[in-house]
Design an enzyme around this catalytic site. Sequence first.
Site, PDB file in Angstrom:
ATOM      1  N   GLU A 116       0.761  -1.252  -0.073  1.00 36.37           N
ATOM      2  CA  GLU A 116       0.131   0.084  -0.069  1.00 36.37           C
ATOM      3  C   GLU A 116       1.001   1.192   0.242  1.00 36.37           C
ATOM      4  O   GLU A 116       2.189   1.189   0.078  1.00 36.37           O
ATOM      5  CB  GLU A 116      -0.897  -0.124   1.158  1.00 36.37           C
ATOM      6  CG  GLU A 116      -2.071  -1.065   1.205  1.00 36.37           C
ATOM      7  CD  GLU A 116      -2.946  -1.404   2.350  1.00 36.37           C
ATOM      8  OE1 GLU A 116      -2.590  -0.352   3.426  1.00 36.37           O
ATOM      9  OE2 GLU A 116      -3.920  -1.920   2.324  1.00 36.37           O
ATOM     10  N   HIS A 232      -8.822  10.037   3.229  1.00 39.29           N
ATOM     11  CA  HIS A 232      -8.278   8.759   2.293  1.00 39.29           C
ATOM     12  C   HIS A 232      -8.367   9.389   1.119  1.00 39.29           C
ATOM     13  O   HIS A 232      -9.678  10.123   0.652  1.00 39.29           O
ATOM     14  CB  HIS A 232      -9.148   7.762   2.566  1.00 39.29           C
ATOM     15  CG  HIS A 232      -8.637   6.403   2.176  1.00 39.29           C
ATOM     16  ND1 HIS A 232      -8.478   6.326   0.654  1.00 39.29           N
ATOM     17  CD2 HIS A 232      -8.065   5.220   2.699  1.00 39.29           C
ATOM     18  CE1 HIS A 232      -7.948   4.965   0.677  1.00 39.29           C
ATOM     19  NE2 HIS A 232      -7.650   4.486   1.867  1.00 39.29           N
ATOM     20  N   ARG A 281      -0.776   8.828   2.035  1.00 42.68           N
ATOM     21  CA  ARG A 281      -1.896   9.393   1.863  1.00 42.68           C
ATOM     22  C   ARG A 281      -2.105  10.816   1.686  1.00 42.68           C
ATOM     23  O   ARG A 281      -2.770  11.493   1.015  1.00 42.68           O
ATOM     24  CB  ARG A 281      -2.796   8.960   2.946  1.00 42.68           C
ATOM     25  CG  ARG A 281      -3.589   7.721   2.441  1.00 42.68           C
ATOM     26  CD  ARG A 281      -4.358   7.151   3.751  1.00 42.68           C
ATOM     27  NE  ARG A 281      -4.205   5.787   3.522  1.00 42.68           N
ATOM     28  CZ  ARG A 281      -4.500   4.818   4.406  1.00 42.68           C
ATOM     29  NH1 ARG A 281      -5.059   5.215   5.807  1.00 42.68           N
ATOM     30  NH2 ARG A 281      -4.705   3.683   4.014  1.00 42.68           N
ATOM     31  N   HIS A 342     -11.221   9.923   6.870  1.00 42.81           N
ATOM     32  CA  HIS A 342     -10.803   8.644   7.064  1.00 42.81           C
ATOM     33  C   HIS A 342     -10.403   8.272   8.401  1.00 42.81           C
ATOM     34  O   HIS A 342     -10.624   7.305   9.072  1.00 42.81           O
ATOM     35  CB  HIS A 342      -9.799   8.192   6.081  1.00 42.81           C
ATOM     36  CG  HIS A 342      -9.430   6.616   6.099  1.00 42.81           C
ATOM     37  ND1 HIS A 342     -10.361   5.815   6.033  1.00 42.81           N
ATOM     38  CD2 HIS A 342      -8.389   6.040   6.198  1.00 42.81           C
ATOM     39  CE1 HIS A 342      -9.799   4.571   6.166  1.00 42.81           C
ATOM     40  NE2 HIS A 342      -8.617   4.670   6.187  1.00 42.81           N
ATOM     41  N   ARG A 377      -0.743   9.062   9.171  1.00 40.74           N
ATOM     42  CA  ARG A 377      -0.580   7.647   9.207  1.00 40.74           C
ATOM     43  C   ARG A 377      -0.158   6.805   8.018  1.00 40.74           C
ATOM     44  O   ARG A 377      -0.620   7.149   6.851  1.00 40.74           O
ATOM     45  CB  ARG A 377      -1.997   7.094   9.968  1.00 40.74           C
ATOM     46  CG  ARG A 377      -1.819   5.578  10.006  1.00 40.74           C
ATOM     47  CD  ARG A 377      -3.097   4.963  10.550  1.00 40.74           C
ATOM     48  NE  ARG A 377      -4.292   5.379   9.965  1.00 40.74           N
ATOM     49  CZ  ARG A 377      -4.745   4.499   9.138  1.00 40.74           C
ATOM     50  NH1 ARG A 377      -3.847   3.508   8.576  1.00 40.74           N
ATOM     51  NH2 ARG A 377      -5.699   4.450   8.610  1.00 40.74           N
TER      52      ARG A 377
HETATM   53  C1  SIN Z   1      -7.289   1.121   2.813  1.00 40.62           C
HETATM   54  O1  SIN Z   1      -7.726  -0.020   2.698  1.00 40.62           O
HETATM   55  O2  SIN Z   1      -6.867   1.825   2.095  1.00 40.62           O
HETATM   56  C2  SIN Z   1      -7.419   1.436   4.217  1.00 40.62           C
HETATM   57  C3  SIN Z   1      -6.367   1.079   4.915  1.00 40.62           C
HETATM   58  C4  SIN Z   1      -5.964   1.888   6.233  1.00 40.62           C
HETATM   59  O3  SIN Z   1      -6.862   2.827   6.582  1.00 40.62           O
HETATM   60  O4  SIN Z   1      -4.881   1.755   6.682  1.00 40.62           O
END
Ligand code: SIN
Length: 502
Positions: A116, A232, A281, A342, A377
């Site tokens: 991610e 997010h 993010r 988020h 985060r």
């Molecule tokens: C996501 O799946 O993008 C959210 C995961 C997160 O908030 O770390």
Amino acid sequence: MKEIKQFDVVILGGGLAGVYTALSLDSSLHIGLFIKDKIERGSSNLAQGGIAAEVEWDESRIEEHYEDTLRAGAYLNNPEATKILVEEAGKHIQNLLSIGVHFDKNEDGSLVTTLEGGHRSRRILHAGGDDTGAHVMRDLRDALSKRTNIDVYEDEMAIEILHNENKALGVIVINQQNEEVYVLANRIVLATGGIGGIYKKSTNEKIACGDGIAMAARAGVTIKNMEFVQFHPTGFYVEDQIGKTFLISEAVRGEGGILRNIEGVRFMEKYDKERLELAPRDVVSQAIHREMFDTWSDHVFLDITHKSKDFLTKRFPTIYQHCLENGIDISKDYIPVAPVEHFLCGGIGTDVNGKTSMENLYAVGECANTGVHGANRLASNSLLECIVFAGRIAEVINKEKNQFGKIDVVLPDMVFTHKKYNFKDIRVEIRDVMSKYVFIVRKEEDLMLAKKLLTKHYNNLKKIQVFSRYYYETINMVTVALIIIDQALARKDSIGCHFRLN
Ligand code: SIN
């Protein structure tokens, strides 16, 4: 006659932080777990991506997780807490596996990992493809139901912390009969989640009103870093939709998803040449915000059409199905997305054992500020924070259990009115104000205006004290909104998810 209950430990909140704390406490302790709604409605159940963790002890990989966390957090993180987070991750994943949590596995039995934003290596574990939170929580609820020392109270909302000067003694709860219950405890753990309910669109349920943070603030407990509200980048965009927004997991970008503006043009190279769509993010949300502004649009697109339908339906079954129900076949169509609230990186200040500034009071999960997230985060570090710090809180409380005894407290005389008001207009205005003036890009004059508008509501709400969930949720919302605004005003420079235009 006032109803009084007493426990060794009271935990507020039925998400991963609360439930894992309860399960990690010694089974000789009598625990009261109070949840203001149904246990399935907390944000942990909605987590798609997963849990970031190096399961095997590998110093260089753990060091890389540490550095990725600091880099995403703009180095505002607490280094000691962050070290603990990454080093204790493996131990708690093993514990979840032994409790019976089913993470996705490869054919050879090893755990599947994904990538991610902000991570340099594949270290995100997931369950049920893109339904990690729901799967983890279901398995933990099974474990909870087998524990006879834990009494679970759903639809019972804590409204105030009972304390004598700086020592917490319990909480006041509104029970299902709408009566007040004085719940005394030797240790109190706040695990009440985030604040998504104060924004028009959030990946959280509307019930995320910052209750624990507001209660702690009223009791004089330190609240920190509230300006760092994380947006997010890829909430599923539906015209005119408000409230809980379906998330398009960051893991879609982890598997190669490309962001395109409304003209179909890929744009992330303009904002982060090296990491592109896999930048943290804050960078991606701010880039999308800018791109929407420049193209006079209220969304952009996420393109994963280069992956096969077979791969997408297996890896992202929930997302595939949700988009299809909304007329988007993600194997053929671009997904419309826009940033939404988020996660709150700040919260109730704690030390590395989850202790707050008030004696006997702990905080864990999204309502806490352990310092591990800094100014932004890193993806999939939130569920990890829940388990690592819940584990540490339980360890401290377990060691202190022999000192527990009867709690002496003079119960306050609270004067409540029992009006039926639902404060709907005030809630709508809080969400409007926060979404308009305290969003991704912040300006001094906007923050000042937001403060003025919300202070008026706060003062009006303070004049009455209505004994209802609606009242407390509303005053909690306006309380946390004002703390966010004040702390955003105090931080003049842009850093992480706090972007100041002036
Ligand atoms: C996501 O799946 O993008 C959210 C995961 C997160 O908030 O770390």
